[in-house]
Design an enzyme around this catalytic site. Structure first.
Site, PDB file in Angstrom:
ATOM      1  N   ARG A 173      17.399 -10.939 -31.149  1.00 50.79           N
ATOM      2  CA  ARG A 173      18.445 -11.836 -31.639  1.00 50.79           C
ATOM      3  C   ARG A 173      19.814 -11.447 -31.068  1.00 50.79           C
ATOM      4  NH1 ARG A 173      18.205 -16.628 -33.405  1.00 50.79           N
ATOM      5  NH2 ARG A 173      20.159 -17.233 -34.309  1.00 50.79           N
ATOM      6  N   LYS A 193      21.531  -0.208 -37.449  1.00 56.63           N
ATOM      7  CA  LYS A 193      20.985  -1.127 -36.434  1.00 56.63           C
ATOM      8  C   LYS A 193      21.961  -2.270 -36.144  1.00 56.63           C
ATOM      9  CE  LYS A 193      17.741  -4.755 -37.253  1.00 56.63           C
ATOM     10  NZ  LYS A 193      18.325  -5.963 -36.991  1.00 56.63           N
ATOM     11  N   ILE A 214      20.835 -16.736 -48.393  1.00 55.60           N
ATOM     12  CA  ILE A 214      21.269 -16.758 -46.988  1.00 55.60           C
ATOM     13  C   ILE A 214      20.295 -17.555 -46.112  1.00 55.60           C
ATOM     14  CG2 ILE A 214      21.899 -15.339 -44.970  1.00 55.60           C
ATOM     15  CD1 ILE A 214      23.728 -14.730 -47.334  1.00 55.60           C
ATOM     16  N   ILE A 262      23.430 -21.500 -34.135  1.00 48.97           N
ATOM     17  CA  ILE A 262      24.556 -20.691 -33.630  1.00 48.97           C
ATOM     18  C   ILE A 262      25.800 -21.569 -33.428  1.00 48.97           C
ATOM     19  CG2 ILE A 262      23.173 -18.838 -32.578  1.00 48.97           C
ATOM     20  CD1 ILE A 262      23.762 -20.263 -29.848  1.00 48.97           C
ATOM     21  N   ASP A 263      25.845 -22.670 -34.197  1.00 48.86           N
ATOM     22  CA  ASP A 263      26.975 -23.594 -34.042  1.00 48.86           C
ATOM     23  C   ASP A 263      28.325 -22.923 -34.314  1.00 48.86           C
ATOM     24  OD1 ASP A 263      25.710 -23.607 -36.722  1.00 48.86           O
ATOM     25  OD2 ASP A 263      27.454 -24.812 -37.258  1.00 48.86           O
ATOM     26  N   GLN A 264      28.370 -21.959 -35.209  1.00 50.76           N
ATOM     27  CA  GLN A 264      29.660 -21.321 -35.521  1.00 50.76           C
ATOM     28  C   GLN A 264      30.123 -20.387 -34.400  1.00 50.76           C
ATOM     29  OE1 GLN A 264      31.555 -22.342 -38.234  1.00 50.76           O
ATOM     30  NE2 GLN A 264      29.890 -23.832 -38.148  1.00 50.76           N
ATOM     31  N   ARG A 293      11.219  -2.249 -34.783  1.00 45.49           N
ATOM     32  CA  ARG A 293      12.478  -2.774 -34.227  1.00 45.49           C
ATOM     33  C   ARG A 293      13.677  -2.192 -34.950  1.00 45.49           C
ATOM     34  NH1 ARG A 293      11.725  -9.118 -33.350  1.00 45.49           N
ATOM     35  NH2 ARG A 293      13.813  -8.880 -32.609  1.00 45.49           N
TER      36      ARG A 293
HETATM   37  N1  EPU Z   1      24.598 -19.812 -39.746  1.00 46.98           N
HETATM   38  C1  EPU Z   1      24.974 -21.070 -39.370  1.00 46.98           C
HETATM   39  N2  EPU Z   1      25.594 -21.218 -38.149  1.00 46.98           N
HETATM   40  C2  EPU Z   1      25.831 -20.179 -37.319  1.00 46.98           C
HETATM   41  C3  EPU Z   1      25.430 -18.886 -37.719  1.00 46.98           C
HETATM   42  C4  EPU Z   1      24.812 -18.727 -38.945  1.00 46.98           C
HETATM   43  O1  EPU Z   1      24.781 -22.036 -40.089  1.00 46.98           O
HETATM   44  O2  EPU Z   1      26.378 -20.391 -36.235  1.00 46.98           O
HETATM   45  C5  EPU Z   1      23.949 -19.622 -41.053  1.00 46.98           C
HETATM   46  C6  EPU Z   1      22.528 -19.058 -40.938  1.00 46.98           C
HETATM   47  O3  EPU Z   1      21.581 -20.072 -40.754  1.00 46.98           O
HETATM   48  C7  EPU Z   1      22.369 -18.326 -42.248  1.00 46.98           C
HETATM   49  C8  EPU Z   1      23.794 -17.827 -42.552  1.00 46.98           C
HETATM   50  O4  EPU Z   1      24.668 -18.624 -41.759  1.00 46.98           O
HETATM   51  O5  EPU Z   1      22.011 -19.228 -43.242  1.00 46.98           O
HETATM   52  C9  EPU Z   1      24.034 -16.366 -42.220  1.00 46.98           C
HETATM   53  O6  EPU Z   1      23.678 -16.087 -40.871  1.00 46.98           O
HETATM   54  P1  EPU Z   1      24.350 -14.904 -40.034  1.00 46.98           P
HETATM   55  O7  EPU Z   1      24.955 -15.497 -38.821  1.00 46.98           O
HETATM   56  O8  EPU Z   1      25.227 -14.114 -40.954  1.00 46.98           O
HETATM   57  O9  EPU Z   1      23.105 -14.049 -39.616  1.00 46.98           O
HETATM   58  P2  EPU Z   1      22.821 -13.373 -38.210  1.00 46.98           P
HETATM   59  O10 EPU Z   1      24.088 -12.862 -37.635  1.00 46.98           O
HETATM   60  O11 EPU Z   1      21.946 -14.231 -37.389  1.00 46.98           O
HETATM   61  C10 EPU Z   1      22.587 -10.948 -39.136  1.00 46.98           C
HETATM   62  C11 EPU Z   1      21.531  -9.881 -39.091  1.00 46.98           C
HETATM   63  C12 EPU Z   1      20.393 -10.232 -40.042  1.00 46.98           C
HETATM   64  C13 EPU Z   1      20.924 -10.478 -41.444  1.00 46.98           C
HETATM   65  C14 EPU Z   1      22.070 -11.518 -41.409  1.00 46.98           C
HETATM   66  C15 EPU Z   1      22.749 -11.686 -42.756  1.00 46.98           C
HETATM   67  C16 EPU Z   1      21.654  -9.163 -36.794  1.00 46.98           C
HETATM   68  C17 EPU Z   1      21.040  -9.171 -35.461  1.00 46.98           C
HETATM   69  N3  EPU Z   1      21.009  -9.800 -37.738  1.00 46.98           N
HETATM   70  O12 EPU Z   1      21.953 -12.143 -38.669  1.00 46.98           O
HETATM   71  O13 EPU Z   1      19.592  -9.067 -40.071  1.00 46.98           O
HETATM   72  O14 EPU Z   1      19.901 -10.971 -42.263  1.00 46.98           O
HETATM   73  O15 EPU Z   1      23.077 -11.097 -40.461  1.00 46.98           O
HETATM   74  O16 EPU Z   1      23.268 -10.478 -43.207  1.00 46.98           O
HETATM   75  O17 EPU Z   1      22.701  -8.557 -37.007  1.00 46.98           O
HETATM   76  C18 EPU Z   1      17.652  -7.793 -40.229  1.00 46.98           C
HETATM   77  O18 EPU Z   1      18.314  -6.794 -39.909  1.00 46.98           O
HETATM   78  O19 EPU Z   1      16.474  -7.723 -40.658  1.00 46.98           O
HETATM   79  C19 EPU Z   1      18.250  -9.116 -40.106  1.00 46.98           C
HETATM   80  C20 EPU Z   1      17.551 -10.210 -40.077  1.00 46.98           C
END
Ligand code: EPU
Length: 421
Positions: A94, A22, A329, A125-127, A399
């Site tokens: 997302r 996914k 996380i 999404i600041d990063q 999903r």
């Molecule tokens: N974070 C920041 N700033 C950013 C982005 C992330 O502070 O700009 C923080 C988040 O708050 C979190 C950590 O960094 O504490 C990790 O977030 P990440 O960006 O890695 O997560 P994501 O890309 O939003 C994806 C998966 C999630 C999975 C996470 C971690 C997708 C759509 N979602 O989320 O998957 O938990 O990586 O591996 O790819 C799921 O499949 O059930 C799911 C939630």
């Protein structure tokens, strides 16, 4: 209202085949927007998040054709600005935010709605924004939309991420694939889907190296071409069925997996007295004896995945002794514990730590799927429990898990999907 009705107590046995990943597919589909030509994607998971990503691309003008159940041709030669219905679809998931990176890379501008998705507390999404700005884009967030604009084109940059983020790594990789010069991204995520996205981009003519390590280097190219790419198997779907057989007992051959991607899960199950045999592209998971306690801390890959935390927590509910689960996380990923308590689990949550005291059995109850993985955990708990469990809000589960009911029925579970007024 749709729900799953599960009569627990059957050990699982037989074979399950895993679908495409996914979290790779939902980034690779928007990546196809960088290509003016046909991308054939194979091993596409049959899940609603994928369907929505494809619908969004169609709303933007792409031609999407299913060749068979799991193969799709995407032609993004002609794309236009988002329509109102495209924005509506974007807020449902997302991963729509990957269109920011891909459309920015393609056109030097992009506009998407604020993303939706599972709720585990604040999801900044600041990063992503930091990366886009370093590449020369101006970002504006207002009225529920994110607008990105790089009027004089994107240029390369050296970007050090403050947090290891899967989404930011993939999004900035998409934007940089066609930026002028060589971009270096440091402190990036290393999940298998990061490598898969890099491999997809490279197979379409991009020059991405280092994916799977802490530093990714991207030499921008002028254009990408069409081609055929097969998505990797889903690490978390496989891990979920590994956890399921650990909870119910029995033996499952889980096919179409990359065993190396499962090692973080395998190691924990072995700690808990579950046997895991690694084959070339399959794992056999067997549980005959008593489960033993262990501690788990979720971390970015190659650490134990947060997306397996709820499923393994259910197994720990049935293990002898007291286990500690630490969520490394997300801020708020233990809300499902209240549902497990309805089934007789003994757990205590303090912030990002949960203490689980093993019980002899769980009992059937009516529980909610609080999010995708928490929902999968409820299904596992229901299959291991005595009596009947009803899981509601199953839209979250659908999903991300293809044919979950049929796959589980094929290996002996008594589960059905019921639709009622
Ligand atoms: N974070 C920041 N700033 C950013 C982005 C992330 O502070 O700009 C923080 C988040 O708050 C979190 C950590 O960094 O504490 C990790 O977030 P990440 O960006 O890695 O997560 P994501 O890309 O939003 C994806 C998966 C999630 C999975 C996470 C971690 C997708 C759509 N979602 O989320 O998957 O938990 O990586 O591996 O790819 C799921 O499949 O059930 C799911 C939630």
């Amino acid at each position: 209202m749709e729900k799953f009705v599960i009569r627990g107590g059957n050990p699982l046995s037989g074979e399950i085949s895993i679908g495409g990943a996914k979290n790779a597919a939902i980034a690779i589909i928007p990546a196809a927007a960088l290509v003016k030509g046909v991308c054939r994607l194979e091993n596409m998971p049959k899940i609603s998040d994928v369907r929505i990503q494809l619908d969004i691309l169609e709303e933007l003008g792409a031609k999407v054709t299913y060749v068979d159940e799991t193969t799709v041709d995407i032609d993004c030669t002609e794309l236009h600005d988002p329509t109102e219905s495209a924005y509506q679809l974007m807020c449902g998931i997302r991963a729509s935010y990957y269109l920011l990176g891909s459309l920015l890379g393609r056109n030097g501008k992009a506009s998407v709605s604020m993303p939706g998705g599972c709720d585990f507390g604040i999801r900044p999404i600041d990063q992503h924004i930091k990366g886009f700005e370093a590449l020369g884009a101006h970002i504006d967030v207002r009225n529920g939309k994110i607008e990105a604009d790089a009027t004089s084109g994107l240029h390369s940059a050296n970007i050090y991420f403050d947090t290891v983020s899967v989404g930011a790594t993939m999004n900035v990789m998409l934007a940089a694939a066609m930026a002028k010069g060589t971009t270096i991204m440091e402190n990036v995520a290393k999940e298998p889907h990061i490598v898969d996205l890099a491999n997809f981009l490279n197979s379409m003519g991009a020059k991405v190296s280092g994916a799977g390590t802490d530093v990714i280097k991207i030499k921008g190219v002028e254009s990408l071409h069409g081609g055929t790419y097969s998505i990797i198997p889903d690490q978390i779907e496989a891990g979920t069925y590994m956890a399921a057989v650990a909870a119910t007992g029995g033996s499952l051959l889980i096919k179409n997996v990359i065993p190396r991607h499962l090692e973080c899960i395998t190691n924990k199950l072995v700690d808990m007295n579950v046997e895991v045999e690694e084959l070339d592209d399959a794992v056999r998971v067997t549980r005959t004896g008593k489960l033993t306690k262990t501690n788990i801390k979720t971390l970015p890959y190659p650490g134990f995945p947060t997306d397996m935390q709820p499923q393994l927590a259910v197994v720990l509910c049935l293990a002898e002794g007291t286990s500690i689960v630490t969520e490394g996380i997300w801020d708020d990923r233990f809300r499902y514990m209240d549902e497990l308590k309805k089934m007789g689990a003994i757990t205590q949550v303090d912030g990002k730590v949960a203490i689980i005291e093993g019980v002899k059995r769980l009992n059937g109850a009516c529980v909610k799927a609080r999010d995708l993985r928490a929902g999968a955990a409820m299904v596992i708990a229901g299959m291991a429990a005595e009596g009947t469990t009803e899981v509601v809000d199953i839209k979250y589960i659908e999903r991300g898990y293809e044919d979950i009911v049929q796959k589980l029925r094929n290996v002996g579970a008594d589960i059905c999907r019921v639709c009622e007024d």
